[in-house]
Design a protein around this motif. Structure first.
Motif, PDB file in Angstrom:
ATOM      1  N   TYR A  89      12.289  30.661 -46.124  1.00 44.15           N
ATOM      2  CA  TYR A  89      11.545  31.371 -46.981  1.00 44.15           C
ATOM      3  C   TYR A  89      11.773  32.845 -46.530  1.00 44.15           C
ATOM      4  N   ARG A  90      11.549  33.133 -45.125  1.00 44.08           N
ATOM      5  CA  ARG A  90      11.395  34.492 -44.682  1.00 44.08           C
ATOM      6  C   ARG A  90      13.028  35.039 -44.784  1.00 44.08           C
TER       7      ARG A  90
ATOM      8  N   ASP B 230      19.018  35.717 -58.339  1.00 48.34           N
ATOM      9  CA  ASP B 230      18.809  36.741 -57.185  1.00 48.34           C
ATOM     10  C   ASP B 230      19.331  36.345 -55.979  1.00 48.34           C
TER      11      ASP B 230
ATOM     12  N   HIS C 252      14.083  36.610 -48.142  1.00 54.96           N
ATOM     13  CA  HIS C 252      13.633  37.654 -48.615  1.00 54.96           C
ATOM     14  C   HIS C 252      14.123  38.924 -47.722  1.00 54.96           C
ATOM     15  N   LYS C 253      15.078  38.582 -46.909  1.00 50.24           N
ATOM     16  CA  LYS C 253      15.504  39.655 -45.821  1.00 50.24           C
ATOM     17  C   LYS C 253      16.876  39.670 -45.882  1.00 50.24           C
TER      18      LYS C 253
END
Length: 333
Positions: free
Chosen positions: A227-228, A76, A231-232
């Protein structure tokens, strides 16, 4: 997939992702730039019986092997942390930087392109600011004057990523890390070198006669930021204008961010805190500035705050204490 998964940031990020429910394929060739045993121990501490992490021992520059890895899996997201690191070493062994940081990087881009990866995140570096002196360093400033081959290789990563975002609509996000430190850190970094020398009653080399400033950023803050970002997925910037091009964004799905503590500290203060944590004074060997180095780094993180509501804030006192505690436990001191 995380490349450089046995590295300092790679293992910490892998742990965070696994705790969040992800399965991680970690690529790392365990080379001997520094002690491979430390890399193996990091991964051993990470895995802890979990089958959510799979280590693949592979050279990033091996095109056929990287192609096969991407064809065998459906990732992904891909986070490229693998790199030949270090500014000073790039003066000694420049070809290793080309093999890993440029050839290897293209191999990963190609893998992402042909396998439909939804987001490619990669480590850039504060070193790309090179000869820039306007502080704090902003992602919106031009960075065309690198002062080391390492910096040039990281700048080239940003350029290549933009090309793939433009040509193939591959969403890419580059992260400029600022002097990362903390438990399980790299032995070639100042904190590790200083701690070892002080405990062994050897003098420490203090470059630029102590007149260095760095935006020291704790490992957990770096990992939270990455990490943030993963996911964007970035989109095109509707306000981007070719007449006045913003280096931090584009008309295609491309972004660059700083991840730093937004606070420059004097190197002598860094050493002072370390002395306090060790309960021992350092004998200092003051030296001239090293070729390829810069006197100061300082991150503007306004974009990170605006887009991810996140700002690193760990203090030196906390971060260095955590490193010293880990160091003493790991080396049975």
């Amino acid at each position: 997939m995380i490349t450089g998964a046995a590295g300092f940031i790679g293992t910490a990020l892998s742990r965070k992702l696994i705790e969040g429910g992800a399965e991680v394929v970690g690529l790392d060739n365990l080379n001997d730039y520094y002690d491979p045993q430390l890399k193996r121990d990091r991964m051993a501490a990470l895995v802890g019986g979990s089958d959510a992490f799979t280590h693949v021992n592979m050279e990033l520059a091996d095109r056929n092997a990287v192609e096969k890895l991407f064809s065998d899996h459906q990732f992904d997201a891909v986070v490229n942390l693998a790199a030949q690191a270090g500014v000073r070493y790039s003066l000694i062994n420049p070809h290793s930087y080309v093999d890993t940081n440029i050839v290897g990087f293209v191999n990963v881009l190609e893998g992402c392109r042909h396998s439909g990866v939804k987001h490619f995140v990669y480590a850039s570096s504060s070193s790309v600011y090179g000869a820039n002196t306007r502080m704090p360093f902003s992602v919106h400033d031009n960075v065309d004057h690198p002062v080391s081959l390492y910096a040039a290789s990281k700048k080239s990563n940003e350029l290549m990523a933009h090309t793939y975002s433009h040509l193939f609509e591959l969403p890419t996000t580059g992260l400029r890390f600022f002097t990362v430190y903390g438990p399980w850190g790299r032995p070639d970094m100042a904190l590790f070198l200083f701690t070892k020398a002080i405990l062994e009653d050897r003098p420490i080399d203090v470059f630029n006669h102590g007149n260095m400033e760095r935006d020291f950023t704790y490992i957990d803050d770096i990992v939270e930021g990455v990490y943030r970002v993963i996911h964007k997925i970035p989109s095109s910037d509707p306000d981007w204008n070719g007449d006045n091009p913003d280096p931090a964004s584009s008309y295609c799905p491309y972004r660059v961010y700083n991840i730093g503590n937004n606070n420059k500290e004097k190197l002598l203060r860094y050493i002072e805190v370390l002395e306090e944590c060790l309960g021992k004074k350092a004998e200092k060997n003051f030296m001239d500035m090293q070729p390829g180095d810069v006197p100061a780094t300082y991150a503007n993180v306004d974009d990170l705050v605006a887009d991810f509501d996140y700002k690193p804030a760990t203090t030196l006192e906390y971060g260095i204490r955590k490193f010293v505690d880990w160091y003493k436990e790991y080396y049975n001191i």
